[in-house]
Design an enzyme around this catalytic site. Structure first.
Site, PDB file in Angstrom:
ATOM      1  CB  SER A  33      21.144  71.119  26.958  1.00  0.00           C
ATOM      2  OG  SER A  33      20.243  70.689  25.961  1.00  0.00           O
ATOM      3  CB  SER A 123      10.332  62.262  14.733  1.00  0.00           C
ATOM      4  OG  SER A 123      11.060  61.151  14.269  1.00  0.00           O
ATOM      5  CE1 TYR A 147      13.223  62.546  19.667  1.00  0.00           C
ATOM      6  CE2 TYR A 147      13.092  60.601  18.285  1.00  0.00           C
ATOM      7  CZ  TYR A 147      13.156  61.969  18.413  1.00  0.00           C
ATOM      8  OH  TYR A 147      13.130  62.760  17.302  1.00  0.00           O
ATOM      9  CE  LYS A 151      10.725  65.188  18.596  1.00  0.00           C
ATOM     10  NZ  LYS A 151      10.870  66.656  18.578  1.00  0.00           N
ATOM     11  CG  ASN A 197      21.206  60.145  14.058  1.00  0.00           C
ATOM     12  OD1 ASN A 197      21.188  61.104  14.812  1.00  0.00           O
ATOM     13  ND2 ASN A 197      20.274  59.212  14.094  1.00  0.00           N
ATOM     14  CG  ASP A 292      18.163  50.319  13.637  1.00  0.00           C
ATOM     15  OD1 ASP A 292      17.715  51.303  14.253  1.00  0.00           O
ATOM     16  OD2 ASP A 292      19.333  50.249  13.216  1.00  0.00           O
TER      17      ASP A 292
HETATM   18  C1  UD1 Z   1      17.118  57.526  14.198  1.00  0.00           C
HETATM   19  C2  UD1 Z   1      16.135  57.295  15.326  1.00  0.00           C
HETATM   20  C3  UD1 Z   1      14.899  58.109  15.055  1.00  0.00           C
HETATM   21  C4  UD1 Z   1      15.258  59.579  14.846  1.00  0.00           C
HETATM   22  C5  UD1 Z   1      16.253  59.678  13.698  1.00  0.00           C
HETATM   23  C6  UD1 Z   1      16.713  61.093  13.415  1.00  0.00           C
HETATM   24  C7  UD1 Z   1      16.649  55.036  16.127  1.00  0.00           C
HETATM   25  C8  UD1 Z   1      16.164  53.628  16.242  1.00  0.00           C
HETATM   26  N1  UD1 Z   1      15.859  55.885  15.449  1.00  0.00           N
HETATM   27  O1  UD1 Z   1      16.525  57.025  13.015  1.00  0.00           O
HETATM   28  O2  UD1 Z   1      13.998  57.976  16.119  1.00  0.00           O
HETATM   29  O3  UD1 Z   1      14.104  60.320  14.569  1.00  0.00           O
HETATM   30  O4  UD1 Z   1      17.396  58.897  14.016  1.00  0.00           O
HETATM   31  O5  UD1 Z   1      17.540  61.567  14.424  1.00  0.00           O
HETATM   32  O6  UD1 Z   1      17.700  55.397  16.605  1.00  0.00           O
HETATM   33  N2  UD1 Z   1      23.435  52.883  10.891  1.00  0.00           N
HETATM   34  C9  UD1 Z   1      24.559  52.096  10.801  1.00  0.00           C
HETATM   35  N3  UD1 Z   1      25.675  52.443  11.530  1.00  0.00           N
HETATM   36  C10 UD1 Z   1      25.705  53.561  12.327  1.00  0.00           C
HETATM   37  C11 UD1 Z   1      24.531  54.358  12.417  1.00  0.00           C
HETATM   38  C12 UD1 Z   1      23.420  53.989  11.696  1.00  0.00           C
HETATM   39  O7  UD1 Z   1      24.575  51.086  10.089  1.00  0.00           O
HETATM   40  O8  UD1 Z   1      26.734  53.816  12.966  1.00  0.00           O
HETATM   41  C13 UD1 Z   1      22.249  52.514  10.103  1.00  0.00           C
HETATM   42  C14 UD1 Z   1      21.044  52.184  10.955  1.00  0.00           C
HETATM   43  O9  UD1 Z   1      21.046  50.836  11.345  1.00  0.00           O
HETATM   44  C15 UD1 Z   1      19.893  52.543   9.995  1.00  0.00           C
HETATM   45  C16 UD1 Z   1      20.473  53.705   9.174  1.00  0.00           C
HETATM   46  O10 UD1 Z   1      21.887  53.612   9.306  1.00  0.00           O
HETATM   47  O11 UD1 Z   1      19.620  51.473   9.134  1.00  0.00           O
HETATM   48  C17 UD1 Z   1      20.023  55.064   9.651  1.00  0.00           C
HETATM   49  O12 UD1 Z   1      20.301  55.171  11.038  1.00  0.00           O
HETATM   50  P1  UD1 Z   1      20.143  56.564  11.834  1.00  0.00           P
HETATM   51  O13 UD1 Z   1      20.867  57.639  11.131  1.00  0.00           O
HETATM   52  O14 UD1 Z   1      20.502  56.312  13.255  1.00  0.00           O
HETATM   53  O15 UD1 Z   1      18.602  56.905  11.686  1.00  0.00           O
HETATM   54  P2  UD1 Z   1      17.313  56.026  12.111  1.00  0.00           P
HETATM   55  O16 UD1 Z   1      17.684  54.839  12.883  1.00  0.00           O
HETATM   56  O17 UD1 Z   1      16.497  55.834  10.882  1.00  0.00           O
END
Ligand code: UD1
Length: 335
Positions: A33, A123, A147, A151, A197, A292
């Protein structure tokens, strides 16, 4: 024979390589999927060994049971599941169905087939907002979205199963932020649509698929104002699965964090990615993303003490390997 649910996905394909490289045989169950069978063809070419595959949804208990019996499975590594936080807020029932019900069906099939060794991909999201740092396994569990709750519920199910039947051998791995790719550049993360991410988004900007990154929040109480996370190389993570399998030679239940123990900020990641790729990653500052937290990183000492695991790869290597995958496969497996 090890059965890998979700084995065609990002983490699954890297775990498959680690298992095959260690001489173990692997059968993958995946409903495809959110993954591509091409990843498994590439796993086979990296390792020079075959991977058995069945397109099966883990909610289909009979199909899981049949695979367990047919392949003489001795242990299951359970990675199948939906994993997008935002989507889980929109479609909670879909998340409970795939993740919680799917795990129940899988465990029932295992019980019937008398296969009582399982490693579950949990996670760090089960901790919710940190009340102290670094996060150790004793921290309270309070996920903040559906989500994360799936877990947690699966973890609780495993704890109940272990309490009811001491023959089970259960490993629960709480991943921090998996990034990077196999050093060959053949397999890597291949998100559908707009990446949620950080690393996949940065990589798609660097390769020219997207114009710029939005940094979600620059007013956090961190050294540079941006969010801090514990990024861990997916190959280190994969090695953790092998370690815990070895540890589960005796019955028991072990829950460990898989992280580096070090936090990196969003800006640090951007700068490191630019340095190793030689590409610019244009970005703009945006509002904080709902849900976040400012800072999140692991206390990884338990994994080291109990099963001899620690991460070995630097942020630079994570970015370099992520970039090798992205630059050689600009459109992922669809090319
Ligand atoms: C996210 C999930 C978490 C999951 C993990 C791995 C959320 C709130 N949490 O973690 O449950 O287990 O992914 O898949 O979504 N960022 C930016 N710009 C972007 C994307 C991210 O600034 O376009 C920042 C975020 O604000 C954060 C950091 O990068 O501070 C990491 O973000 P991300 O990779 O999405 O991971 P998590 O939020 O830690």
């Amino acid at each position: 024979m090890i059965l890998l649910t979700g084995g065609a996905g990002y983490i699954g394909s890297h775990v498959a390589v680690a298992l095959l490289d260690a001489g173990l045989d692997v059968v993958v169950l995946d409903n495809l999927s959110n993954s591509s069978p091409a990843s498994l063809r590439r796993v086979q070419s990296i390792c020079g060994r075959p991977v058995a595959f069945r397109q099966v949804d883990i909610r289909d208990e009979e199909a899981v049971y049949d695979a367990l019996k047919t392949y003489g499975v001795t242990a299951v590594i359970h990675l199948a599941g939906l994993k997008a936080v935002g989507e889980s807020n929109q479609q909670p029932l879909n998340y409970y169905d795939n993740n919680v019900l799917g795990s129940m069906r899988l465990l029932s099939a295992m019980q019937r087939a008398a296969v009582k060794t399982i490693v579950f991909s949990s996670s760090a999201t089960v901790y919710g907002a940190p009340s102290y740092l670094p996060l150790n396994e004793e921290h309270a569990l309070a996920p903040t979205n559906p989500y994360g709750r799936t877990k947690l519920f699966i973890e609780e199910m495993l704890r109940d199963l272990h309490a009811a039947d001491g023959d089970w051998r259960i490993g629960v791995l709480r991943y921090f932020n998996p990034v990077g790719a196999h050093e060959s550049g053949y397999i890597g993360e291949n998100p559908l649509g707009i990446p949620n991410n950080l690393l996949p988004f940065i990589a798609q900007v660097a390769v020219g698929r997207r114009e710029k990154l939005t940094v979600w929040g620059c007013d956090y109480p961190t050294p540079d104002g941006t969010g801090v996370r514990d990024f861990v190389h997916v190959c280190d993570l994969a090695a953790g699965h092998l370690r815990i399998l070895k540890h589960l030679k005796a019955p028991g239940l072990l829950t460990v964090n898989l992280g580096t123990g070090e936090g990196s900020s969003v800006l640090q990641v951007i700068q490191t990615f630019e340095a190793v790729s030689g590409r610019a990653v244009p970005y703009e500052m945006g509002e904080r993303r709902n849900g976040d937290v400012a800072v999140c990183y692991a206390d990884p000492i338990l994994a080291k003490n109990v099963m001899g695991w620690k991460s070995t790869r630097s942020l630079m290597q994570m970015c370099a390997d992520h970039w090798r995958w992205q630059s050689r496969n600009p459109t992922g497996y669809s090319a």
